[in-house]
Design a protein around this motif. Structure first.
Motif, PDB file in Angstrom:
ATOM      1  N   UNK A 134       0.838  -1.205   0.000  1.00  0.00           N
ATOM      2  CA  UNK A 134       0.000   0.000   0.000  1.00  0.00           C
ATOM      3  C   UNK A 134       0.874   1.257   0.000  1.00  0.00           C
ATOM      4  N   UNK A 135       2.016   1.187   0.672  1.00  0.00           N
ATOM      5  CA  UNK A 135       2.973   2.292   0.607  1.00  0.00           C
ATOM      6  C   UNK A 135       3.383   2.533  -0.843  1.00  0.00           C
ATOM      7  N   UNK A 136       3.584   1.458  -1.599  1.00  0.00           N
ATOM      8  CA  UNK A 136       3.933   1.594  -3.018  1.00  0.00           C
ATOM      9  C   UNK A 136       2.842   2.340  -3.779  1.00  0.00           C
ATOM     10  N   UNK A 137       1.592   2.012  -3.494  1.00  0.00           N
ATOM     11  CA  UNK A 137       0.480   2.628  -4.219  1.00  0.00           C
ATOM     12  C   UNK A 137       0.319   4.108  -3.886  1.00  0.00           C
ATOM     13  N   UNK A 138       0.357   4.443  -2.609  1.00  0.00           N
ATOM     14  CA  UNK A 138       0.112   5.843  -2.225  1.00  0.00           C
ATOM     15  C   UNK A 138       1.293   6.739  -2.578  1.00  0.00           C
ATOM     16  N   UNK A 139       2.488   6.160  -2.693  1.00  0.00           N
ATOM     17  CA  UNK A 139       3.658   6.958  -3.052  1.00  0.00           C
ATOM     18  C   UNK A 139       3.864   7.013  -4.561  1.00  0.00           C
ATOM     19  N   UNK A 140       3.030   6.307  -5.316  1.00  0.00           N
ATOM     20  CA  UNK A 140       3.112   6.314  -6.781  1.00  0.00           C
ATOM     21  C   UNK A 140       4.515   5.915  -7.257  1.00  0.00           C
ATOM     22  N   UNK A 141       5.087   4.892  -6.623  1.00  0.00           N
ATOM     23  CA  UNK A 141       6.439   4.430  -6.988  1.00  0.00           C
ATOM     24  C   UNK A 141       6.328   3.327  -8.029  1.00  0.00           C
ATOM     25  N   UNK A 142       5.993   3.727  -9.246  1.00  0.00           N
ATOM     26  CA  UNK A 142       5.714   2.762 -10.317  1.00  0.00           C
ATOM     27  C   UNK A 142       6.919   1.881 -10.633  1.00  0.00           C
ATOM     28  N   UNK A 143       8.098   2.493 -10.623  1.00  0.00           N
ATOM     29  CA  UNK A 143       9.267   1.735 -11.055  1.00  0.00           C
ATOM     30  C   UNK A 143       9.610   0.587 -10.109  1.00  0.00           C
ATOM     31  N   UNK A 144       9.242   0.705  -8.840  1.00  0.00           N
ATOM     32  CA  UNK A 144       9.507  -0.374  -7.894  1.00  0.00           C
ATOM     33  C   UNK A 144       8.708  -1.612  -8.284  1.00  0.00           C
ATOM     34  N   UNK A 145       7.449  -1.415  -8.660  1.00  0.00           N
ATOM     35  CA  UNK A 145       6.616  -2.534  -9.091  1.00  0.00           C
ATOM     36  C   UNK A 145       7.194  -3.173 -10.341  1.00  0.00           C
ATOM     37  N   UNK A 146       7.644  -2.359 -11.290  1.00  0.00           N
ATOM     38  CA  UNK A 146       8.230  -2.885 -12.520  1.00  0.00           C
ATOM     39  C   UNK A 146       9.497  -3.688 -12.213  1.00  0.00           C
ATOM     40  N   UNK A 147      10.341  -3.160 -11.348  1.00  0.00           N
ATOM     41  CA  UNK A 147      11.581  -3.847 -10.980  1.00  0.00           C
ATOM     42  C   UNK A 147      11.269  -5.189 -10.322  1.00  0.00           C
ATOM     43  N   UNK A 148      10.285  -5.210  -9.437  1.00  0.00           N
ATOM     44  CA  UNK A 148       9.927  -6.463  -8.755  1.00  0.00           C
ATOM     45  C   UNK A 148       9.409  -7.494  -9.752  1.00  0.00           C
ATOM     46  N   UNK A 149       8.614  -7.055 -10.707  1.00  0.00           N
ATOM     47  CA  UNK A 149       8.095  -7.994 -11.711  1.00  0.00           C
ATOM     48  C   UNK A 149       9.229  -8.550 -12.564  1.00  0.00           C
TER      49      UNK A 149
END
Length: 449
Positions: A217-232
Motif C-alpha cells: 500500500x505504501x507503493x500505491x500511495x507513493x506512486x512508486x511505479x518503477x519499484x513494481x516494474x523492478x519487482x516484476x
C-alpha cells in the motif's frame, strides 16, 4: 568462578557486536529525516565513518571459528581491497581528490562492509534475534512515517521540510525529504515486507500478510511505479534461474500469472492504480525512442572526454561522471567537500545538459544517471569488473535462499534505472536482510541435522 566470568565476558561481547550492527545501520537509515528536522548537513555523512568503525571493531573482536565463515570474510576483504586499488589507480590517472576516493569507496563498498561484519557475527539464535528485532523496529518506524506523511498530505497539511516536494513523491518515510525518496522508501518497505513474510515463522499468517500488504500500500500511495516494474522483472529472472527446480519453477510461474492477471485487472478498474498507465507509451522505448536515447546518452558523452586508452580501463575518476557522487553530491555539498579537496569533471555537467534538453522526461526512470553506467564512467571496465566480483561473492556464498537472490536481482535491475545502488539507506537495508537470511538459513540447516 573463572569459567563464569569467561562466559559473562563472551556474552557481553556478543551483545556489543549485536548492537553495533543495528547502530551502524541506523546512522545510514535515518539521516534524511534528521536533516529535514534541522540537523546539520554533516549528518548525511556520519555513517561513512561509523559503519567502517563498527565493522572494524566487529572484525577485530570476532570469535568465529567456522572455516567457511572465515574463508567468506577473507574473500570479501580481498575483493574490497581490489575495488579500492582500482579506485586509487583511477584517481591517480585522472587527478581526482582523495576525498573523492573515500566517498566513492563508501558509496559502493559500504553495503559489503556491513555484510562482512554480519558474517563475522557468531551464528547464534540469541545474537541474531537481537539484531533482527532492532532492524524490524526501524522498518516499522519507516512505514509509520510514510503513512503519517500520507495522512497529512490527504488533509492538506504541509509537510515541514527544507526542500519542498509536492504530491505522492513526498511520501518517503525516513527518506524524507530527497529527490527520489519515494522510490527508495517504497523499495525499503517492500524489501522489509517480504522479509517479514518469509522469516517470521512464529508470527500468525494474517500478521505476515498484513505487513506485506502495508508495504504494498505504501507503493500505491507513493506512486512508486518503477519499484513494481523492478519487482516484476526480478520475479521473471528468478523463474529462469530456478528452471532446474521444476517444482519451484511451476509454483513461481503460476504465482506470476495470477499476480499479472490481478495487476492487469487493478490497472483497468481501480483508480489508485491509474498512475501506472503513464508509462504505457511504447514509442518511448524503441531503438529510436526518446527514453532510449536519453538513457544511452552517457555511453556516448563519457568516452568523448577520454584522453588516454587507459581511460577505458580506469574511467574518468571517482566522482567525475554520473554516479551519485559526481551526479549531485559534490555539487550539493560543495561548501563541505570543496575545502577537503573534492574534484569535479565537465563530463557530469555535459550529461546534465543532455537531460535538460529533454526535461519533460523528468522521472528518475528515464534519467541518464544510472548505477552501472556511473561505475563504468568513474572507474572504467576494471572498476565495473571489481564491483561485479564483489556482487558475485554475495550471490554465490551469501544468497542461500530465493528471498536473498530476489533482493540481489532487484538491486541489479535498479542499477539500470537510477543511482539506487549508491543510496546508503537502501543498500544497507538489503545488505542487512541478506545477512540475516544467511544466518537464519544456516541455523535452520543445523536444526535439521
Amino acid at each position: 568462578m573463572n569459567a563464569g566470568i569467561g562466559i559473562y565476558r563472551k556474552k557481553a561481547a556478543y551483545i556489543k557486536n549485536s548492537l553495533l550492527i543495528p547502530f551502524a545501520f541506523a546512522t545510514a537509515f535515518f539521516p534524511r529525516i534528521l536533516y529535514s528536522l534541522g540537523f546539520p548537513s554533516f549528518i548525511n555523512f556520519f555513517h561513512f565513518f561509523i559503519v567502517p568503525l563498527a565493522c572494524g571493531i566487529i572484525i577485530i573482536k570476532t570469535k568465529i571459528k567456522d572455516k567457511k565463515q572465515i574463508s567468506l570474510s577473507q574473500t570479501l576483504i580481498v575483493a574490497l581491497f581490489i575495488l579500492l586499488a582500482v579506485m586509487t589507480a583511477s584517481a591517480l590517472l585522472n587527478r581526482a581528490g582523495v576525498i573523492n576516493v573515500f566517498l566513492s569507496l563508501m558509496l559502493l563498498g559500504e553495503p559489503f562492509l556491513l555484510l562482512l561484519a554480519i558474517t563475522c557475527i557468531t551464528n547464534s539464535p540469541e545474537t541474531l534475534k537481537r539484531i533482527r528485532t532492532w532492524i524490524l523496529r526501524f522498518a516499522f518506524v519507516h512505514l509509520f512515517l510514510a503513512f503519517l506523511q500520507y495522512f497529512l498530505l490527504s488533509i492538506g497539511r504541509p509537510l515541514p521540510a527544507r526542500i519542498v516536494i509536492a504530491g505522492p513523491d513526498s511520501i518517503q518515510g525516513v527518506f524524507f525529504v530527497s529527490g527520489s525518496g519515494h522510490v527508495v522508501g517504497v523499495s525499503v518497505s517492500m524489501a522489509f515486507g517480504l522479509y517479514y513474510f518469509v522469516s517470521a515463522k512464529t508470527a500468525p499468517m494474517w500478521l505476515r500478510i498484513s505487513v506485506f500488504f502495508a508495504a504494498f500500500y505504501h507503493l500505491l500511495i507513493a506512486d512508486a511505479k518503477q519499484v513494481l516494474l523492478v519487482w516484476l522483472m526480478a520475479w521473471v529472472l528468478l523463474i529462469f534461474i530456478k528452471l532446474n527446480d521444476i517444482k519451484a519453477t511451476i509454483q513461481y510461474l503460476i504465482a506470476a500469472i495470477l499476480i499479472g492477471y490481478a495487476l492487469n485487472w487493478c490497472l483497468q478498474n481501480l483508480e489508485i492504480f491509474s498512475a501506472f498507465k503513464v508509462w504505457m507509451r511504447p514509442e518511448l522505448y524503441g531503438p529510436d525512442g526518446l527514453a532510449t536515447q536519453l538513457k544511452t546518452e552517457p555511453l556516448k558523452i563519457i568516452p568523448s572526454f577520454y584522453k588516454s586508452p587507459l581511460n577505458w580501463l580506469f574511467g574518468l575518476g571517482p566522482g567525475h561522471t554520473i554516479g551519485r557522487l559526481g551526479g549531485w553530491m559534490l555539487k550539493d555539498y560543495s561548501a563541505l567537500l570543496s575545502p577537503l579537496g573534492a574534484t569535479i569533471h565537465p563530463a557530469s555537467q555535459a550529461v546534465w545538459d543532455a537531460w535538460s534538453e529533454l526535461s519533460w522526461l523528468d522521472s528518475s526512470f528515464f534519467a541518464p544517471f544510472w548505477g552501472w553506467a556511473g561505475i563504468w564512467g568513474d572507474l572504467g571496465f576494471l572498476g565495473l569488473g571489481a564491483y561485479i566480483y564483489l556482487a558475485s561473492i554475495v550471490w554465490r556464498r551469501l544468497c542461500l535462499d530465493d528471498y536473498s537472490k530476489f533482493q540481489m536481482l532487484t538491486v541489479m535491475i535498479f542499477g539500470f534505472i537510477f543511482t539506487q545502488m549508491e543510496e546508503p539507506g537502501y543498500m544497507l537495508c538489503v545488505a542487512c536482510l541478506i545477512g540475516l537470511r544467511w544466518h537464519e538459513v544456516q541455523i535452520a540447516k543445523r536444526s535439521l541435522v
